[in-house]
Design an enzyme around this catalytic site. Structure first.
Site, PDB file in Angstrom:
ATOM      1  N   ARG A 180       0.796  -1.237   0.000  1.00  0.00           N
ATOM      2  CA  ARG A 180       0.000   0.000   0.000  1.00  0.00           C
ATOM      3  C   ARG A 180       0.826   1.284   0.000  1.00  0.00           C
ATOM      4  O   ARG A 180       0.394   2.302   0.517  1.00  0.00           O
ATOM      5  CB  ARG A 180      -0.978   0.026   1.188  1.00  0.00           C
ATOM      6  N   CYS A 237     -10.630   0.141   3.846  1.00  0.00           N
ATOM      7  CA  CYS A 237      -9.948  -0.384   5.032  1.00  0.00           C
ATOM      8  C   CYS A 237      -9.163   0.743   5.698  1.00  0.00           C
ATOM      9  O   CYS A 237      -8.382   1.432   5.039  1.00  0.00           O
ATOM     10  CB  CYS A 237      -8.979  -1.497   4.643  1.00  0.00           C
ATOM     11  N   GLU A 308      -3.946   2.891   6.994  1.00  0.00           N
ATOM     12  CA  GLU A 308      -3.752   2.816   5.544  1.00  0.00           C
ATOM     13  C   GLU A 308      -4.242   4.139   4.930  1.00  0.00           C
ATOM     14  O   GLU A 308      -3.732   4.625   3.934  1.00  0.00           O
ATOM     15  CB  GLU A 308      -4.572   1.641   4.999  1.00  0.00           C
TER      16      GLU A 308
HETATM   17  C1  LIG Z   1     -15.436   1.485  -0.358  1.00  0.00           C
HETATM   18  C2  LIG Z   1     -13.931   1.543  -0.553  1.00  0.00           C
HETATM   19  C3  LIG Z   1     -13.241   0.382  -0.889  1.00  0.00           C
HETATM   20  C4  LIG Z   1     -11.861   0.407  -1.068  1.00  0.00           C
HETATM   21  N1  LIG Z   1     -11.215  -0.746  -1.393  1.00  0.00           N
HETATM   22  C5  LIG Z   1      -9.867  -0.717  -1.574  1.00  0.00           C
HETATM   23  C6  LIG Z   1      -9.152  -1.923  -1.912  1.00  0.00           C
HETATM   24  O1  LIG Z   1      -9.736  -2.993  -2.066  1.00  0.00           O
HETATM   25  N2  LIG Z   1      -7.816  -1.848  -2.053  1.00  0.00           N
HETATM   26  C7  LIG Z   1      -7.132  -0.677  -1.920  1.00  0.00           C
HETATM   27  O2  LIG Z   1      -5.903  -0.655  -2.078  1.00  0.00           O
HETATM   28  N3  LIG Z   1      -7.768   0.482  -1.579  1.00  0.00           N
HETATM   29  C8  LIG Z   1      -9.118   0.489  -1.414  1.00  0.00           C
HETATM   30  N4  LIG Z   1      -9.760   1.645  -1.084  1.00  0.00           N
HETATM   31  C9  LIG Z   1      -8.977   2.878  -0.834  1.00  0.00           C
HETATM   32  C10 LIG Z   1      -8.813   3.787  -2.083  1.00  0.00           C
HETATM   33  O3  LIG Z   1      -9.907   3.671  -2.977  1.00  0.00           O
HETATM   34  C11 LIG Z   1      -7.522   3.495  -2.830  1.00  0.00           C
HETATM   35  O4  LIG Z   1      -6.404   3.715  -2.012  1.00  0.00           O
HETATM   36  C12 LIG Z   1      -7.401   4.388  -4.089  1.00  0.00           C
HETATM   37  O5  LIG Z   1      -6.375   3.926  -4.889  1.00  0.00           O
HETATM   38  C13 LIG Z   1      -7.170   5.858  -3.754  1.00  0.00           C
HETATM   39  O6  LIG Z   1      -7.334   6.592  -4.952  1.00  0.00           O
HETATM   40  P1  LIG Z   1      -7.842   8.102  -4.916  1.00  0.00           P
HETATM   41  O7  LIG Z   1      -7.846   8.609  -6.313  1.00  0.00           O
HETATM   42  O8  LIG Z   1      -9.109   8.197  -4.200  1.00  0.00           O
HETATM   43  O9  LIG Z   1      -6.658   8.766  -4.100  1.00  0.00           O
HETATM   44  P2  LIG Z   1      -6.773   9.886  -2.958  1.00  0.00           P
HETATM   45  O10 LIG Z   1      -7.445   9.316  -1.769  1.00  0.00           O
HETATM   46  O11 LIG Z   1      -7.317  11.129  -3.520  1.00  0.00           O
HETATM   47  O12 LIG Z   1      -5.226  10.093  -2.623  1.00  0.00           O
HETATM   48  C14 LIG Z   1      -4.479   9.045  -2.055  1.00  0.00           C
HETATM   49  C15 LIG Z   1      -2.995   9.392  -2.127  1.00  0.00           C
HETATM   50  O13 LIG Z   1      -2.606   9.450  -3.483  1.00  0.00           O
HETATM   51  C16 LIG Z   1      -2.005  10.713  -3.788  1.00  0.00           C
HETATM   52  N5  LIG Z   1      -2.361  11.043  -5.174  1.00  0.00           N
HETATM   53  C17 LIG Z   1      -3.560  10.913  -5.772  1.00  0.00           C
HETATM   54  N6  LIG Z   1      -3.471  11.233  -7.073  1.00  0.00           N
HETATM   55  C18 LIG Z   1      -2.188  11.612  -7.294  1.00  0.00           C
HETATM   56  C19 LIG Z   1      -1.464  12.053  -8.439  1.00  0.00           C
HETATM   57  N7  LIG Z   1      -2.015  12.190  -9.635  1.00  0.00           N
HETATM   58  N8  LIG Z   1      -0.147  12.353  -8.293  1.00  0.00           N
HETATM   59  C20 LIG Z   1       0.448  12.230  -7.088  1.00  0.00           C
HETATM   60  N9  LIG Z   1      -0.188  11.811  -5.981  1.00  0.00           N
HETATM   61  C21 LIG Z   1      -1.478  11.498  -6.080  1.00  0.00           C
HETATM   62  C22 LIG Z   1      -2.562  11.666  -2.755  1.00  0.00           C
HETATM   63  O14 LIG Z   1      -1.677  12.753  -2.555  1.00  0.00           O
HETATM   64  C23 LIG Z   1      -2.665  10.757  -1.539  1.00  0.00           C
HETATM   65  O15 LIG Z   1      -1.423  10.666  -0.892  1.00  0.00           O
HETATM   66  C24 LIG Z   1     -11.148   1.628  -0.908  1.00  0.00           C
HETATM   67  C25 LIG Z   1     -11.855   2.806  -0.566  1.00  0.00           C
HETATM   68  C26 LIG Z   1     -13.241   2.765  -0.397  1.00  0.00           C
HETATM   69  C27 LIG Z   1     -13.970   4.034  -0.055  1.00  0.00           C
END
Ligand SMILES: Cc1cc2nc3c(=O)[nH]c(=O)nc-3n(C[C@H](O)[C@H](O)[C@H](O)COP(=O)(O)OP(=O)(O)OC[C@H]3O[C@@H](n4cnc5c(N)ncnc54)[C@H](O)[C@@H]3O)c2cc1C
Length: 314
Positions: A180, A237, A308
Site C-alpha cells: 500500500r 480499510c 492505511e
Molecule cells: C469502499 C472503498 C473500498 C476500497 N477498497 C480498496 C481496496 O480494495 N484496495 C485498496 O488498495 N484500496 C481500497 N480503497 C482505498 C482507495 O480507494 C484506494 O487507495 C485508491 O487507490 C485511492 O485513490 P484516490 O484517487 O481516491 O486517491 P486519494 O485518496 O485522492 O489520494 C491518495 C494518495 O494518493 C495521492 N495522489 C492521488 N493522485 C495523485 C497524483 N495524480 N499524483 C500524485 N499523488 C497522487 C494523494 O496525494 C494521496 O497521498 C477503498 C476505498 C473505499 C472508499
C-alpha cells in the site's frame, strides 16, 4: 511553508481563472465526507498550467497536496493550509492501447474505467482493481490492490511532474512499491508536500479470453458487495494488515470492537476494518475511533496497527 496571502490568491486567480476555489470544504471531495476547508482548491485542466502551478508553488514555498477521488483520505476538521490540486478533464482518459497489451492511462482516470477498458479489449491483469473507487494516480501512490494483485504488479512506467516543473518518465525499476505504498527512488514519498505529481501511467496487461476475464470480474464484484459496507461513507480499510497471521479486520473483530461508535462515526459491523461515517461524523470522531482501536489492539495483542488511510490537515 508560507501562508496563502492576498498576493498568492491574486496569482492563483490570474493563472487559473475559474479553476480555483478558496476555502473549499474538503468534505465535498473525500469519500468519508468529512474535512474542513482547503485554503485553495484547484482543478487542474491541462498539463501546461499544472506544470506552471507546481513550479511556482515551489518557488513561493507554498504547500500543496494532490488528490484523486479522495477515497483514501481523512482531512481534519480545521482543513488544509495550502493548495489542494485535483486532476480532471484532460487528465482522466485512456491515452493509448498497443497490440502487445500496454495501456497508457491518465492519472485522473477512475480505476473502474481502466478495468472496463481492459475487459473490453480482452486484456487481463487489472481485475483486482474492480470496485476500488479511486483514480489511477491515487492507485499508483497507494499501490492499491487486494490479495489478487496490486498496481505495482502491472505498472511499467509513470510520467510525473517534479517539484521544479520538470516532466520525467520514470520506469518500473526506479519505483519501489511495497504494501500500500510507493516510494520514489530518491525517497520523495506520496505524502510529502513536494511529492512528484503523477500525470499518467503505463500498465502491462496480458491478452486473454474476454469471456474468461468477464466471468472473473463478476465474481470479484459480488465478493465485494457481500463483504463491504459500501452504502456508507468511508475510506475503505482504515488500517494496513499487520505482519501477523490475522488481518487488521480479524483483530478488531476479535477485540469485540465491531459496531462501537463515537459521535457520528462507527466501526462497521459488516467489516471491522471499515470506519464508517454513519451520521454527520467529524474527522475528530473518526480519529477517536482510530485511537481507540490502536490502543485496544496494542493492549490485547501487542500489535501496532498503522493507518492505511492518509491523514492530512489541521
Ligand atoms: C469502499 C472503498 C473500498 C476500497 N477498497 C480498496 C481496496 O480494495 N484496495 C485498496 O488498495 N484500496 C481500497 N480503497 C482505498 C482507495 O480507494 C484506494 O487507495 C485508491 O487507490 C485511492 O485513490 P484516490 O484517487 O481516491 O486517491 P486519494 O485518496 O485522492 O489520494 C491518495 C494518495 O494518493 C495521492 N495522489 C492521488 N493522485 C495523485 C497524483 N495524480 N499524483 C500524485 N499523488 C497522487 C494523494 O496525494 C494521496 O497521498 C477503498 C476505498 C473505499 C472508499
Amino acid at each position: 511553508m508560507t501562508e496563502i496571502n492576498e498576493d498568492a490568491k491574486k496569482w492563483l486567480q490570474t493563472l487559473l481563472e475559474d479553476s480555483v476555489f478558496f476555502n473549499e470544504p474538503m468534505s465535498c471531495h473525500t469519500s468519508f465526507q468529512v474535512g474542513g476547508p482547503a485554503d485553495a482548491f484547484v482543478v487542474a485542466r491541462n498539463l501546461g498550467v499544472l506544470r506552471e502551478l507546481i513550479r511556482e508553488l515551489g518557488q513561493r514555498n507554498l504547500k500543496y497536496f494532490i488528490i484523486g477521488h479522495g477515497t483514501n483520505l481523512l482531512v481534519k476538521d480545521n482543513g488544509f493550509r495550502g493548495v489542494i490540486i485535483v486532476l480532471r478533464e484532460r487528465f482522466n482518459h485512456i491515452i493509448k492501447c498497443s497490440e502487445d497489451g500496454i495501456i497508457n492511462v491518465m492519472a485522473g482516470a477512475p480505476l473502474s474505467r481502466l478495468c472496463r477498458f481492459a475487459i473490453k479489449k480482452g486484456l487481463s491483469g487489472v481485475n483486482f482493481a474492480l470496485g476500488i473507487p479511486g483514480t489511477v494516480g491515487g492507485g499508483i501512490v497507494t499501490n492499491a490492490g487486494t490479495w489478487l494483485g496490486s498496481i505495482g504488479d502491472i505498472l511499467n512506467k509513470v510520467k510525473v511532474i517534479l517539484p521544479d516543473g520538470e516532466i520525467r518518465n520514470i520506469t518500473k525499476e526506479k519505483l519501489r512499491f511495497s504494501y500500500r505504498q510507493l516510494l520514489w527512488e530518491n525517497d520523495l514519498s506520496g505524502i510529502t508536500a513536494s511529492a512528484p505529481v503523477i500525470v499518467s501511467g503505463s500498465c502491462a496487461l496480458i491478452p486473454d479470453d474476454p469471456e474468461k476475464i468477464r466471468k472473473e470480474a463478476r465474481k470479484i464484484v459480488m465478493w465485494r458487495k457481500e463483504r463491504q459496507p459500501s452504502w456508507l461513507p468511508s475510506a475503505g480499510c482504515f488500517f494496513k494488515n499487520p505482519d501477523s497471521e490475522k488481518s487488521a479486520g480479524q483483530l478488531i473483530d476479535l477485540a469485540g470492537l465491531k459496531g462501537k461508535s463515537f459521535g457520528g462515526a462507527e466501526i462497521s459491523s459488516r467489516h471491522a476494518n471499515f470506519i464508517v461515517n454513519r451520521k454527520n461524523a467529524s474527522a475528530a470522531d473518526i480519529l477517536v475511533l482510530m485511537k481507540m482501536i490502536q490502543e485496544t489492539i496494542w493492549k490485547k495483542f501487542n500489535i501496532i496497527l498503522e493507518p492505511e488511510v492518509r491523514i492530512i490537515g489541521d
